[in-house]
Motif scaffolding. Structure first.
Motif, PDB file in Angstrom:
ATOM      1  N   TYR A 163      -5.720   2.604   5.134  1.00 42.19           N
ATOM      2  CA  TYR A 163      -5.185   1.869   3.986  1.00 42.19           C
ATOM      3  C   TYR A 163      -4.456   0.612   4.442  1.00 42.19           C
ATOM      4  O   TYR A 163      -3.895   0.571   5.539  1.00 42.19           O
ATOM      5  N   ALA A 164      -4.452  -0.403   3.572  1.00 36.92           N
ATOM      6  CA  ALA A 164      -3.773  -1.657   3.877  1.00 36.92           C
ATOM      7  C   ALA A 164      -3.298  -2.290   2.575  1.00 36.92           C
ATOM      8  O   ALA A 164      -3.709  -1.883   1.471  1.00 36.92           O
ATOM      9  N   TRP A 186     -11.116  -0.522  10.880  1.00 41.61           N
ATOM     10  CA  TRP A 186     -11.613   0.285   9.763  1.00 41.61           C
ATOM     11  C   TRP A 186     -12.729  -0.455   9.040  1.00 41.61           C
ATOM     12  O   TRP A 186     -13.753   0.136   8.676  1.00 41.61           O
ATOM     13  N   PHE A 192      -5.679  -9.030  12.777  1.00 43.26           N
ATOM     14  CA  PHE A 192      -6.957  -8.876  12.082  1.00 43.26           C
ATOM     15  C   PHE A 192      -8.026  -9.773  12.701  1.00 43.26           C
ATOM     16  O   PHE A 192      -9.156  -9.324  12.955  1.00 43.26           O
ATOM     17  N   PHE A 232      -5.158  -7.670   2.181  1.00 42.99           N
ATOM     18  CA  PHE A 232      -6.106  -7.373   3.255  1.00 42.99           C
ATOM     19  C   PHE A 232      -7.383  -6.739   2.696  1.00 42.99           C
ATOM     20  O   PHE A 232      -8.481  -7.008   3.189  1.00 42.99           O
ATOM     21  N   MET A 255      -2.208   2.556   7.949  1.00 44.24           N
ATOM     22  CA  MET A 255      -3.366   1.950   8.610  1.00 44.24           C
ATOM     23  C   MET A 255      -4.217   3.010   9.290  1.00 44.24           C
ATOM     24  O   MET A 255      -5.450   3.004   9.191  1.00 44.24           O
ATOM     25  N   CYS A 269       0.833  -1.202   0.000  1.00 44.44           N
ATOM     26  CA  CYS A 269       0.000   0.000   0.000  1.00 44.44           C
ATOM     27  C   CYS A 269       0.866   1.249   0.000  1.00 44.44           C
ATOM     28  O   CYS A 269       0.407   2.345  -0.326  1.00 44.44           O
ATOM     29  N   CYS A 302      -6.722  -2.639  10.611  1.00 40.76           N
ATOM     30  CA  CYS A 302      -7.454  -2.923   9.381  1.00 40.76           C
ATOM     31  C   CYS A 302      -8.853  -3.436   9.710  1.00 40.76           C
ATOM     32  O   CYS A 302      -9.846  -3.011   9.102  1.00 40.76           O
ATOM     33  N   ILE A 337      -9.139   0.520   2.813  1.00 41.88           N
ATOM     34  CA  ILE A 337      -9.815  -0.592   3.473  1.00 41.88           C
ATOM     35  C   ILE A 337     -11.324  -0.438   3.292  1.00 41.88           C
ATOM     36  O   ILE A 337     -11.900   0.584   3.684  1.00 41.88           O
TER      37      ILE A 337
END
Length: 283
Positions: free
Chosen positions: A223-224, A188, A265, A228, A219, A51, A185, A104
């Motif tokens: 964003y990831a 979000w 996660f 993911f 993150m 990312c 992640c 995400i």
């Protein structure tokens, strides 16, 4: 340089046109560039896209790595990157690269816990993660699990866990940071990003590696890495095949990074009990 390539939408949103920086670090098949407080990863198209990065055709990446050295000057223009080395100037034109959405996605109300639980049922997190089992690790996972479950004082619970986890472990991205990135992640995806106030990104430099700081900031911005993003979408759709494929892609990253981030996660999605609860990670 011309040719097919890919670039993360997170990179595009940084507004790097006109920025100046330097080659931060070089590796066997990629390098990192630092500019205006952002760490950009430049890798090959056949490797997983970060990312934080762009993927360059292999022959062009080979040329760049043959010239670039740490501390070389880097200049960004409108859709291109120049690296000034003793061996010459290398230009990467990324204006025509394909854009990969690394934001995400949000889960719908009917996302499938069963699908995720089934996809990770054969993963041995205790063996694959980069942590030694300990009471402190078990407590940190319990705090994160309770925060994700809606316990009062969620950000404080996350902050307590983060104090233990940040910088813990070896490598470019220590295990504790990978776990927090995966946990974030999940928050979000579940629209619980308010919990992430417990991870103060402004206090990260000096506590962990530059690469981890960059990933945790991504993150925090929502964003990831693409695997993911694919995982969240597959879980939302209840698609077991695609969920397993995304899990496999994540687990293939690094020596322990994949296991560590996926553990975070899973905990963030409220499935710690499916792993045996916090006691499974205690000594």
């Amino acid at each position: 340089m011309t040719g097919e390539g890919a670039i993360s939408t997170y990179v595009l949103e940084q507004g790097l046109d006109g920025a100046r920086g330097f080659v931060h670090s070089t590796f066997r098949s990629s390098l990192n560039v630092a500019a205006d407080g952002f760490l950009l990863h430049v890798g090959k198209v056949n490797d997983p896209l970060s990312c934080l990065g762009m993927a360059v055709p292999e022959d062009e990446m080979r040329e760049l790595l043959g010239r670039a050295c740490q501390e070389d000057l880097v200049v960004f223009g409108e859709g291109f990157l120049r690296v000034y080395s003793t061996g010459g100037v290398t230009r990467i034109d990324y204006a025509g690269f394909g854009h990969v959405d690394t934001r995400i996605p949000r889960l719908g109300k009917a996302w499938s816990e069963k699908t995720l639980a089934c996809a990770i049922s054969d993963v041995d997190f205790r063996k694959g993660a980069g942590f030694h089992p300990s009471h402190a690790l078990a407590e940190a996972l319990l705090d994160l699990s309770q925060a994700a479950g809606g316990e009062d004082g969620g950000p404080s619970l996350v902050a307590g866990a983060a104090d233990f986890l940040i910088g813990r472990g070896l490598g470019l991205t220590p295990s504790g940071d990978d776990l927090l990135a995966g946990f974030g992640c999940a928050q979000w995806a579940r629209s619980h990003e308010d919990l992430l106030a417990g991870i103060r990104t402004e206090g990260l430099p000096g506590r962990t590696t530059d690469v981890s700081v960059a990933y945790l900031r991504a993150m925090a911005d929502g964003y990831a890495n693409p695997d993911f993003v694919s995982l969240v979408r597959a879980v939302d759709d209840g698609d077991l095949r695609l969920t397993r494929k995304a899990v496999e892609g994540i687990l293939a990253v690094g020596h322990t990074s994949g296991h560590d981030s996926l553990l975070g996660f899973v905990v963030g999605m409220g499935l710690l009990d499916r792993l045996g609860g916090p006691d499974a990670f205690s000594c």
